[in-house]
Design an enzyme around this catalytic site. Structure first.
Site, PDB file in Angstrom:
ATOM      1  N   HIS B  96      43.896  53.158  28.950  1.00 26.67           N
ATOM      2  CA  HIS B  96      42.829  52.245  29.328  1.00 26.67           C
ATOM      3  C   HIS B  96      43.066  50.818  28.830  1.00 26.67           C
ATOM      4  O   HIS B  96      42.689  49.849  29.470  1.00 26.67           O
ATOM      5  CB  HIS B  96      41.491  52.772  28.810  1.00 26.67           C
ATOM      6  CG  HIS B  96      40.332  51.951  29.260  1.00 26.67           C
ATOM      7  ND1 HIS B  96      39.828  52.055  30.538  1.00 26.67           N
ATOM      8  CD2 HIS B  96      39.605  50.994  28.632  1.00 26.67           C
ATOM      9  CE1 HIS B  96      38.828  51.187  30.667  1.00 26.67           C
ATOM     10  NE2 HIS B  96      38.665  50.540  29.524  1.00 26.67           N
ATOM     11  N   ASN B 136      44.128  41.331  40.304  1.00 29.83           N
ATOM     12  CA  ASN B 136      43.160  40.388  39.755  1.00 29.83           C
ATOM     13  C   ASN B 136      42.935  40.834  38.325  1.00 29.83           C
ATOM     14  O   ASN B 136      42.640  41.994  38.074  1.00 29.83           O
ATOM     15  CB  ASN B 136      41.814  40.472  40.484  1.00 29.83           C
ATOM     16  CG  ASN B 136      41.951  40.130  41.955  1.00 29.83           C
ATOM     17  OD1 ASN B 136      42.822  39.363  42.345  1.00 29.83           O
ATOM     18  ND2 ASN B 136      41.080  40.707  42.768  1.00 29.83           N
ATOM     19  N   HIS B 147      40.720  48.496  33.012  1.00 33.10           N
ATOM     20  CA  HIS B 147      41.879  49.387  33.016  1.00 33.10           C
ATOM     21  C   HIS B 147      43.018  48.724  33.803  1.00 33.10           C
ATOM     22  O   HIS B 147      42.783  48.224  34.898  1.00 33.10           O
ATOM     23  CB  HIS B 147      41.457  50.709  33.680  1.00 33.10           C
ATOM     24  CG  HIS B 147      42.419  51.806  33.489  1.00 33.10           C
ATOM     25  ND1 HIS B 147      42.119  52.929  32.763  1.00 33.10           N
ATOM     26  CD2 HIS B 147      43.689  51.962  33.927  1.00 33.10           C
ATOM     27  CE1 HIS B 147      43.173  53.736  32.776  1.00 33.10           C
ATOM     28  NE2 HIS B 147      44.136  53.165  33.479  1.00 33.10           N
ATOM     29  N   HIS B 149      45.317  47.742  36.338  1.00 34.86           N
ATOM     30  CA  HIS B 149      45.466  48.210  37.716  1.00 34.86           C
ATOM     31  C   HIS B 149      45.635  47.027  38.654  1.00 34.86           C
ATOM     32  O   HIS B 149      45.328  45.895  38.302  1.00 34.86           O
ATOM     33  CB  HIS B 149      44.238  49.027  38.146  1.00 34.86           C
ATOM     34  CG  HIS B 149      43.019  48.188  38.412  1.00 34.86           C
ATOM     35  ND1 HIS B 149      42.279  47.587  37.414  1.00 34.86           N
ATOM     36  CD2 HIS B 149      42.427  47.823  39.576  1.00 34.86           C
ATOM     37  CE1 HIS B 149      41.273  46.908  37.941  1.00 34.86           C
ATOM     38  NE2 HIS B 149      41.341  47.019  39.260  1.00 34.86           N
TER      39      HIS B 149
HETATM   40 ZN   LIG Z   1      40.430  53.278  32.030  1.00 39.24          ZN
END
Ligand SMILES: [Zn+2]
Ligand SMILES: NC(=O)c1ccc[n+]([C@@H]2O[C@H](COP(=O)([O-])OP(=O)(O)OC[C@H]3O[C@@H](n4cnc5c(N)ncnc54)[C@H](O)[C@@H]3O)[C@@H](O)[C@H]2O)c1
Ligand SMILES: [Zn+2]
Ligand SMILES: [Zn+2]
Lengths: 385, 329
Positions: B96, B136, B147, B149
């Site tokens: 995370h 972004n 998290h 991504h």
């Molecule tokens: Zn996460």
């Protein structure tokens, strides 16, 4: 030769461009794609530029020198021109002016112009010869004529040499080259007949069957689009040889009545084509046939595909190959390497599953090397090279 | 509901996507939808209890296939089209905390391969004309999930920024065909490398540079040194070099002010023909910060006129980034 072709992504232009390219000329297509299709000039250079914007015209002339321009870009719907003359003056006259000015700046002084038999208006006499009076009866013809006149005066004053080609109806396709007619909206006889044959339109309407002609329907001249493209190339060669400015009619010599074309379409397609007779359309003369003796004599042009069946047959084959015209789905793969779908690199695995709501979820797996430190940053030496 | 509405003045599509209103907004860390699902815990987007890199279809997609029929009628000036295409979320890691920069090197390299596979797969879908891979990062650019991504939008058309760049590249190569000798970005790269003042870093396959014409103070472009138009054209060693370069940029950003530096990262790759050009592959980082505290807001001149005012010198910003760039540590 290095040739700029305006409107080269359109129906006639794309055929002209293909023939130029095949004989080894360098071609740059200049088109705003308002009506044309990028797919019709795939693999060739296309500059998307609107001739109504001088800056874009200037851009289209970059990386010269150019030897000649073939000008086919135009707005060309008679009915629309009556309702929106401004659009026609802008597209056919103002844009033409910007084009000629760019040619002047870049010292390109040879131009082949795709004009139209509509510059004659409703002449009484047939077949029409080039010396016939020009009295257009709609803004389309008037604006094409206005540009012809510009050409003449630019010729007198600045030494521009041009050929203006006046012709009536064009039909046919070049299925071998993947080229055909995809006008939106379609107003031309042959593709409309084929649409009806395909069930895409309910019926074919003959506008008037009480004209003073043998079967009562209007008689028109038809040229195969490839014959017409040939004429553009011959006109270009004439000018390249130093030939003088000239106006040429192009036509088949004999015309075909609407009913004859209809019957040919039924024979070629073997399909039922529901037909209906409607009222005459204003401004449709009974017979329009061009006398192309001058082009035959001076350019050595001769229609090699004069049969209307042949024209319909080629158009039909293209339509069957391209039921949605140029908008069929694009072939995949932007680059040679991007083809296929499933080449995963060594060591990378992919497992796809569906979520309860139908969305997909993909796990990518790979052998994991335990890092020797918790995190790494770039390994790249700072500074310029 | 979502559909494309034509903006006749700007001649571009506007994506109407009203269902995005009720998007998750910053859930607490123990409810992160991108973390693996803990055994017995609240299910996340990813049911597995562990993963390495995962990709899934966005729950609130701007584009999807099959697309819903538009709920409005077109106007005489504005055609309306169904919003076909795909929107994906790419979870870089199950952890995370962290960022692109803190992935281990091997993992980052695999992430590049995953992007490559997504590009190839999505480009093969018939309705897709352009695939935009982007990230972004940070609340300053409106990110609701921390998290690590990124996202992928597979467009049914070539979007305006890409179109414009490709047209410029097509004009530059002119009649000469597309290749290294005729490529605008190859030329730009040569100009930047010869000058050197704006180059932040370079490795065997990529160069990171604050371009001469940077619009944002800390804008960085990572440009392929070889003339390639997409991820699918680079070799495995170039994939590694790209991963290291992207990690290097993010690490330098984060070191700059000592906090995770917000940015938008966008990959510019080849569209599906017909297109003006295939273009030269590069990755743009567009960070909103002007200084440690101040953000650059897109206001009158940028939003209203489309002209950017950059009140810093790219040469100086590149030097700042070089100063915090970590070499072989
Ligand atoms: Zn996460
Ligand atoms: N099709 C016929 O039967 C016929 C008959 C006589 C004359 N003509 C003439 O032949 C020429 C080509 O006809 P076509 O049937 O191929 O038409 P078309 O509409 O298929 O092609 C015209 C092309 O010009 C482009 N164009 C239009 N305005 C432009 C602008 N402002 N800037 C840049 N590009 C622009 C369009 O996108 C299109 O690709 C026209 O000049 C027309 O007047 C056609
Ligand atoms: Zn037509
Ligand atoms: Zn390049």
């Amino acid at each position: 030769m290095r040739v700029l072709v305006t409107g080269g992504a359109g129906y006639i232009g794309s055929h002209v461009v293909a023939l130029l390219h095949e004989r080894g000329d360098t071609v740059r297509v200049v088109d705003n794609l308002s009506k044309g299709h990028a797919a019709a000039v795939r693999g060739l250079e296309l500059v998307r530029a609107d001739l109504r914007r001088p800056g874009e015209v200037e851009r289209a002339f970059q990386q010269g020198p150019w030897d000649a321009v073939i000008h086919l870009a135009a707005a060309s719907l008679v009915g629309e021109s009556v309702e929106q003359p401004a659009l026609y003056y802008e597209n056919n006259v103002v844009a033409g002016y910007y084009l000629l000015e760019a040619m002047r700046r870049h010292r390109v002084n040879v131009l082949v112009f795709s004009s139209t038999a509509a510059v004659y208006g409703e002449t009484g006499r047939v077949p029409i010869v080039e010396d016939e009076a020009t009295v257009p009866n709609n803004p389309y013809g008037a604006t094409k004529l206005a540009f012809e006149e510009m050409l003449r005066w630019y010729g007198e004053a600045y030494g521009l040499r041009y050929v203006s080609l006046r012709y009536c109806n064009v039909a046919g396709a070049s299925p071998e080259r993947g080229l055909g007619e995809d006008h939106r909206p379609e107003t031309h006889l042959v593709p409309i007949l084929l649409d009806v044959a395909l069930g895409k339109r309910p019926r074919f309407v003959i506008y008037g069957d009480d004209y003073p002609t043998p079967d009562g329907t209007c008689i028109r001249d038809y040229i195969h689009v490839l014959d017409l493209a040939d004429a553009h190339l011959l006109a270009l060669d004439h000018l390249a040889r130093g030939g003088p400015s000239r106006v040429y009619n192009l036509g088949n010599g004999s015309g075909f009545s609407v009913r004859e074309v209809y019957e040919a379409a039924v024979r070629v397609t073997g399909r039922r084509i529901p037909v209906e007779v409607g009222p005459r359309r204003p401004g449709d003369p009974p017979v329009l046939v061009a006398d192309s003796e001058r082009a035959r004599r001076e350019l050595g042009w001769k229609p090699r595909r004069p049969s209307v069946e042949g024209m319909i047959e080629s158009a039909w084959r293209w339509r069957l190959d391209h039921p949605d015209g140029f908008r069929d789905p694009d072939p995949v793969s932007p680059s040679p390497a991007a083809g296929g779908g499933d080449e995963l690199p060594p060591g990378l695995n992919r497992v796809q599953e569906a979520k309860p709501d139908g969305r997909y979820l993909i796990y990518y797996r790979f052998p994991s090397k335990k890092p020797d430190r918790p995190s790494t940053f770039g390994n790249d030496p700072a500074g310029a090279g | 509901m979502s559909e494309l509405r034509w903006h006749p003045l700007l001649e571009q599509w506007v994506i109407t996507a009203t269902h995005r209103q009720d998007r998750t907004y910053k859930p607490p860390a123990d409810h992160c939808p991108l973390c693996p699902t803990r055994p017995g815990g609240e299910p996340t987007e990813i049911p597995a209890s562990s993963y390495q890199i995962a990709v899934f279809e966005n729950r609130f997609p701007s584009f999807r296939t099959p697309a819903p029929e538009p709920a409005v009628d077109p106007t005489p000036l504005s055609p309306v089209e169904p919003a076909r295409g795909r929107c994906e979320v790419v979870c870089y890691t199950p952890d995370h905390e962290g960022s692109l920069a803190t992935l281990d090197e091997e993992h980052a390299f695999r992430l590049v391969q995953v992007w490559t596979d997504r590009y190839r797969t999505l480009m093969a879908e018939p309705e897709v004309r352009y695939v935009l891979i982007f990230e972004n990062r940070g609340e300053a650019v409106g990110v609701t999930l921390h998290h690590p991504h990124g996202q992928i939008y597979a467009f049914p058309y070539v979007p305006p920024v890409a179109q414009r760049e490709l047209e410029a590249q097509a004009r530059f190569h002119g009649g000469r065909g597309e290749g290294p000798e005729t490529c605008l970005l190859c030329r730009q790269l040569e100009i930047e490398r010869r000058d050197g003042r704006r180059v932040v870093a370079e490795n065997e396959a990529f160069v990171a540079v604050v371009p001469f014409y940077a619009r944002y103070p800390y804008e960085v472009h990572v440009i392929a040194r070889r003339h390639v138009s997409a991820l699918t054209e680079i070799s495995i060693s170039e994939q590694r070099a790209l991963a290291r370069m992207l990690q290097g940029v993010v690490a330098a950003y984060d070191r700059l002010y000592g906090f995770p530096f917000p940015y938008v990262m966008v990959m510019h790759q080849a569209p599906k023909p017909p297109a003006p050009a295939l273009g030269h592959f590069h990755v743009e980082f567009l960070p909103p910060h002007r200084t440690r505290e101040k953000l650059k807001y897109l206001a009158g001149c940028e939003q209203g006129a489309g002209s950017f005012i950059n009140d810093t010198l790219p040469e100086e910003k590149a030097a700042e980034l070089r100063a915090v760039w970590t070499g072989n540590d």
